[in-house]
Write a protein that holds these residues in place. Structure first.
Motif, PDB file in Angstrom:
ATOM      1  N   LEU A   1      26.991   9.242  36.000  1.00  0.00           N
ATOM      2  CA  LEU A   1      27.265  10.675  36.120  1.00  0.00           C
ATOM      3  C   LEU A   1      28.564  10.873  36.900  1.00  0.00           C
ATOM      4  O   LEU A   1      28.757  10.305  37.983  1.00  0.00           O
ATOM      5  CB  LEU A   1      26.106  11.370  36.836  1.00  0.00           C
TER       6      LEU A   1
ATOM      7  N   VAL B   1      25.418  18.078  38.741  1.00  0.00           N
ATOM      8  CA  VAL B   1      24.412  18.406  37.724  1.00  0.00           C
ATOM      9  C   VAL B   1      24.161  19.900  37.755  1.00  0.00           C
ATOM     10  O   VAL B   1      23.983  20.494  38.821  1.00  0.00           O
ATOM     11  CB  VAL B   1      23.102  17.623  37.991  1.00  0.00           C
ATOM     12  N   ARG B   2      24.149  20.518  36.621  1.00  0.00           N
ATOM     13  CA  ARG B   2      23.894  21.954  36.527  1.00  0.00           C
ATOM     14  C   ARG B   2      22.659  22.193  35.658  1.00  0.00           C
ATOM     15  O   ARG B   2      22.412  21.499  34.667  1.00  0.00           O
ATOM     16  CB  ARG B   2      25.102  22.690  35.948  1.00  0.00           C
TER      17      ARG B   2
ATOM     18  N   TYR C   1      18.721  20.024  32.548  1.00  0.00           N
ATOM     19  CA  TYR C   1      19.889  19.711  33.372  1.00  0.00           C
ATOM     20  C   TYR C   1      20.902  18.935  32.543  1.00  0.00           C
ATOM     21  O   TYR C   1      20.536  18.122  31.670  1.00  0.00           O
ATOM     22  CB  TYR C   1      19.476  18.902  34.606  1.00  0.00           C
ATOM     23  N   GLN C   2      22.157  19.196  32.803  1.00  0.00           N
ATOM     24  CA  GLN C   2      23.247  18.513  32.119  1.00  0.00           C
ATOM     25  C   GLN C   2      24.309  18.098  33.136  1.00  0.00           C
ATOM     26  O   GLN C   2      24.435  18.693  34.213  1.00  0.00           O
ATOM     27  CB  GLN C   2      23.881  19.421  31.059  1.00  0.00           C
ATOM     28  N   ALA C   3      25.053  17.082  32.747  1.00  0.00           N
ATOM     29  CA  ALA C   3      26.144  16.609  33.614  1.00  0.00           C
ATOM     30  C   ALA C   3      27.112  15.800  32.771  1.00  0.00           C
ATOM     31  O   ALA C   3      26.756  15.263  31.709  1.00  0.00           O
ATOM     32  CB  ALA C   3      25.605  15.766  34.763  1.00  0.00           C
ATOM     33  N   GLN C   4      28.355  15.699  33.244  1.00  0.00           N
ATOM     34  CA  GLN C   4      29.355  14.865  32.593  1.00  0.00           C
ATOM     35  C   GLN C   4      29.088  13.409  32.969  1.00  0.00           C
ATOM     36  O   GLN C   4      28.844  13.084  34.134  1.00  0.00           O
ATOM     37  CB  GLN C   4      30.766  15.269  33.054  1.00  0.00           C
TER      38      GLN C   4
ATOM     39  N   THR D   1      29.043  15.165  27.755  1.00  0.00           N
ATOM     40  CA  THR D   1      28.021  15.864  28.524  1.00  0.00           C
ATOM     41  C   THR D   1      26.653  15.421  28.024  1.00  0.00           C
ATOM     42  O   THR D   1      26.368  15.493  26.819  1.00  0.00           O
ATOM     43  CB  THR D   1      28.165  17.387  28.363  1.00  0.00           C
TER      44      THR D   1
ATOM     45  N   ARG E   1      16.949  16.677  38.184  1.00  0.00           N
ATOM     46  CA  ARG E   1      18.130  16.701  39.048  1.00  0.00           C
ATOM     47  C   ARG E   1      18.588  15.282  39.382  1.00  0.00           C
ATOM     48  O   ARG E   1      17.779  14.357  39.496  1.00  0.00           O
ATOM     49  CB  ARG E   1      17.820  17.464  40.332  1.00  0.00           C
TER      50      ARG E   1
ATOM     51  N   ALA F   1      25.949  12.818  41.538  1.00  0.00           N
ATOM     52  CA  ALA F   1      27.102  12.129  40.967  1.00  0.00           C
ATOM     53  C   ALA F   1      27.111  10.673  41.409  1.00  0.00           C
ATOM     54  O   ALA F   1      26.820  10.349  42.560  1.00  0.00           O
ATOM     55  CB  ALA F   1      28.389  12.831  41.392  1.00  0.00           C
TER      56      ALA F   1
END
Length: 220
Positions: A87, A91-92, A105-108, A122, A128, A131
């Motif tokens: 990650l 996280v959003r 939840y998603q994250a790059q 993504t 949760r 990074a």
């Protein structure tokens, strides 16, 4: 010395389904059985056979769909690979408006596959995370993010739903056909009763004998 008489054995009652079966195949020994009664029993027997056939077809459809889904899943798994992605950012949470479902939840994230080829996209997360942590992702042979293959529980549930849907549709057709057939037989029975009443009512009430110029058939 007298002995008490042995009571006669009571006759075994014939169950309604057994009576309908005997009547449908024409082996019932009942002088009061009418052709309409036999036709009604045949309609019920045909409906039972139709439901049994629906069960077999529904089961066969479910098994065929399950086998096809398993074959497709095996072919899909041969082209997919499970890799660990790192990650890159915060996280959003993502949730649909006016939805009671728990947020996703998603994250790059970034990963390397095949060896030496970095990729970034993504990704969805089960919960949760922070990074720098890792999460497993599915990628194809080129390393591009891919849709996860269905689980065995998902394919089984889909097959069961398709089988139940097939069974439900066929059962509705059988029930509709039975209802139409019984309604037709009821109308035929009503017409037969009406004709018999028109013929016997003057004799039963004595109106035929009271008409001038007529003779009561019972006195012939």
């Amino acid at each position: 010395m007298s002995t008490a008489p042995v009571p006669a054995r009571a006759a075994t009652p014939i169950r309604p389904w057994h009576r309908h079966l005997r009547r449908a195949v024409g082996v019932e020994r009942n002088p009061l059985s009418r052709p309409l009664d036999r036709a009604r029993s045949r309609a019920l027997l045909a409906a039972v056979l139709g439901v049994a056939l629906s069960v077999l077809l529904g089961t066969g459809t479910a098994l065929a769909d399950l086998r096809l889904a398993q074959h497709h899943s095996t072919a899909t798994l041969s082209r997919l690979h499970h890799v660990e992605a790192v990650l890159l950012g915060p996280v959003r949470g993502v949730s649909a408006p006016h939805s009671f479902a728990p947020p996703s939840y998603q994250a790059q994230a970034a990963w390397t596959y095949p060896s030496g080829q970095p990729h970034t996209a993504t990704v969805s997360l089960p919960g949760r995370a922070t990074a720098g942590s890792t999460t497993p992702v599915w990628v194809d042979d080129a390393g591009t993010l891919a849709v996860p293959p269905p689980t065995g529980a998902d394919t089984t549930a889909d097959a069961i739903c398709i089988g139940l849907f097939t069974l439900g549709c066929l059962s509705v057709l059988v029930a509709t056909g039975l209802g139409l057939r019984l309604r037709t037989l009821d109308r035929r029975a009503d017409r037969s009763w009406q004709r018999s009443w028109e013929r016997l009512e003057p004799l039963w009430t004595g109106r035929a004998a009271r008409k001038p110029g007529t003779t009561d058939p019972r006195n012939r």
